[in-house]
Scaffold this active site. Structure first.
Site, PDB file in Angstrom:
ATOM      1  N   HIS A   1     -20.666  -3.099   0.589  1.00  0.00           N
ATOM      2  CA  HIS A   1     -19.688  -2.196   1.228  1.00  0.00           C
ATOM      3  C   HIS A   1     -19.138  -1.184   0.236  1.00  0.00           C
ATOM      4  CE1 HIS A   1     -16.801  -5.057  -0.623  1.00  0.00           C
ATOM      5  NE2 HIS A   1     -16.014  -3.998  -0.671  1.00  0.00           N
TER       6      HIS A   1
ATOM      7  N   HIS B   1      -6.125  -2.166  -7.908  1.00  0.00           N
ATOM      8  CA  HIS B   1      -6.172  -3.230  -6.900  1.00  0.00           C
ATOM      9  C   HIS B   1      -6.732  -4.502  -7.496  1.00  0.00           C
ATOM     10  CE1 HIS B   1     -10.234  -1.570  -6.513  1.00  0.00           C
ATOM     11  NE2 HIS B   1     -10.571  -2.313  -5.483  1.00  0.00           N
TER      12      HIS B   1
HETATM   13  O1  LIG Z   1     -15.697  -8.241  -1.933  1.00  0.00           O
HETATM   14  C1  LIG Z   1     -14.682  -8.651  -1.361  1.00  0.00           C
HETATM   15  O2  LIG Z   1     -14.657  -9.753  -0.825  1.00  0.00           O
HETATM   16  C2  LIG Z   1     -13.480  -7.799  -1.290  1.00  0.00           C
HETATM   17  C3  LIG Z   1     -13.523  -6.540  -1.691  1.00  0.00           C
HETATM   18  C4  LIG Z   1     -12.419  -5.574  -1.651  1.00  0.00           C
HETATM   19  C5  LIG Z   1     -11.152  -5.817  -1.134  1.00  0.00           C
HETATM   20  C6  LIG Z   1     -10.179  -4.804  -1.185  1.00  0.00           C
HETATM   21  C7  LIG Z   1     -10.429  -3.553  -1.720  1.00  0.00           C
HETATM   22  C8  LIG Z   1     -11.707  -3.315  -2.244  1.00  0.00           C
HETATM   23  O3  LIG Z   1     -12.037  -2.160  -2.856  1.00  0.00           O
HETATM   24  C9  LIG Z   1     -12.687  -4.307  -2.161  1.00  0.00           C
HETATM   25  O4  LIG Z   1     -13.918  -4.005  -2.584  1.00  0.00           O
HETATM   26 FE   LIG Z   2     -14.218  -2.647  -3.980  1.00  0.00          FE
END
Ligand SMILES: O=C(O)/C=C/c1cccc(O)c1O
Ligand SMILES: [Fe+2]
Length: 313
Positions: free
Chosen positions: A115, A179
């Site tokens: 993602h 983050h």
């Molecule tokens: O890979 C995961 O489980 C979570 C990824 C995540 C969560 C919040 C912000 C981001 O940039 C992420 O890639």
């Molecule tokens: Fe991420």
């Protein structure tokens, strides 16, 4: 104008949590902006600097950089699942050029991207089977991290390769800003997590669902002030955006992995994709950031930034 840039945060929580309506509307307006920017620029090729979150790259072999010659999406969090339109011949020439500049890179003829790499292209182009894209992995979660100055030089090499290209090239950086989502880290991992971080490809549907539910629950708790993760750091985010705007990409070199972990969270390293993308654009000429959006959004566990940049005339 032959080169342009979009650098933006991603979050797998976009479709899974519910920030206040005005925040959602502001993010949607930022997405509308990048869609219009890309449509107007009309690239022949995208060079996409993206991270990975232990969906495509694991500790069985963890390179600092990898140029995808052929690639497919992993489909985590319902992201792009399947083949990606990669111009293999161009990717091969790019990797050779990078190596010729004394910067080593891995290559993959079957790169799996999650993602974090695909979300901007899904938002901007509606998928990864439209505009040709060279996906470039920049390690942003797994220690040891290469120095940020190295990421800058890597980005510069990519930019130099395209400087005199007859193709219109859009550089995308996907990730950040501050983050600290609940992605396990090798130094504090349990035995089970360590096995996953080392070789966790092709999780069972149950394992994938459990991981995603944990992230979603953490985000809901974080927004309610109850999660055990590091807070976002808007001050750090704004300072980083200032470096992007300054055009002085050597300014990125001052960032160190330890300090980033300590003040901006373990996933703040995703700004390495921005460093590579901005450095690539800078190698093509002086640029100006002509759009900036920023909001710390706990429901997305993200200091959420969206920027576009163009070369000065
Ligand atoms: O890979 C995961 O489980 C979570 C990824 C995540 C969560 C919040 C912000 C981001 O940039 C992420 O890639
Ligand atoms: Fe991420």
């Amino acid at each position: 104008m032959q080169q342009a840039l979009i650098a933006m945060s991603h979050s797998p929580l976009l479709e899974h949590t519910n920030p206040p309506e005005d925040v959602k509307a502001a993010v949607e307006a930022a997405f509308d902006h990048v869609r219009a920017f890309a449509k107007d620029f009309n690239p022949d090729l995208v060079v996409n600097f993206g991270p990975d979150h232990y969906n495509g790259f694991f500790y069985d072999l963890m390179p600092p950089f990898c140029v995808g010659y052929e690639a497919l999406g992993t489909g985590d969090y319902d992201s792009w699942d399947g083949p990606i339109n990669v111009p293999t011949n161009e990717a091969e020439k790019l990797a050779q050029y990078i190596i010729d500049q004394d910067i080593d890179t891995a290559i993959s003829r079957k790169m799996e991207v999650d993602h974090g790499a695909v979300q901007p292209m899904e938002i901007i182009f509606g998928g990864l089977d439209t505009v040709p894209v060279i996906p470039i992995f920049v390690n942003s979660v797994a220690r040891p991290f290469t120095k940020v100055s190295r990421v800058r030089k890597f980005g510069q090499a990519v930019g130099e390769y395209f400087k005199d290209s007859d193709k219109k090239v859009l550089f995308i950086g996907s990730g950040g800003l501050s983050h600290d989502p609940p992605v396990p880290q090798i130094a504090t991992a349990t035995e089970e997590q360590r096995a996953f971080l080392t070789d966790g490809r092709k999780p069972t549907p149950e394992a994938r669902a459990a991981r995603q539910a944990n992230t979603i629950n953490t985000a809901i708790k974080f927004a309610a002030g109850e999660a055990d993760i590091m807070d976002l750091n808007p001050e750090w985010d704004r300072a980083f955006l200032e470096v992007c705007k300054s055009g002085n990409v050597e300014g990125f070199d001052a960032y160190t992995a330890d300090e980033m972990d300590a003040v901006a969270g373990h996933s703040s390293h995703e700004v390495r994709t921005w460093v590579a993308a901005y450095s690539a654009l800078r190698a093509c000429g002086e640029y100006e950031v002509d759009y900036e959006f920023y909001k710390p959004i706990k429901e997305y566990i993200a200091g959420f930034g969206v920027t576009t940049a163009v070369l000065k005339k």
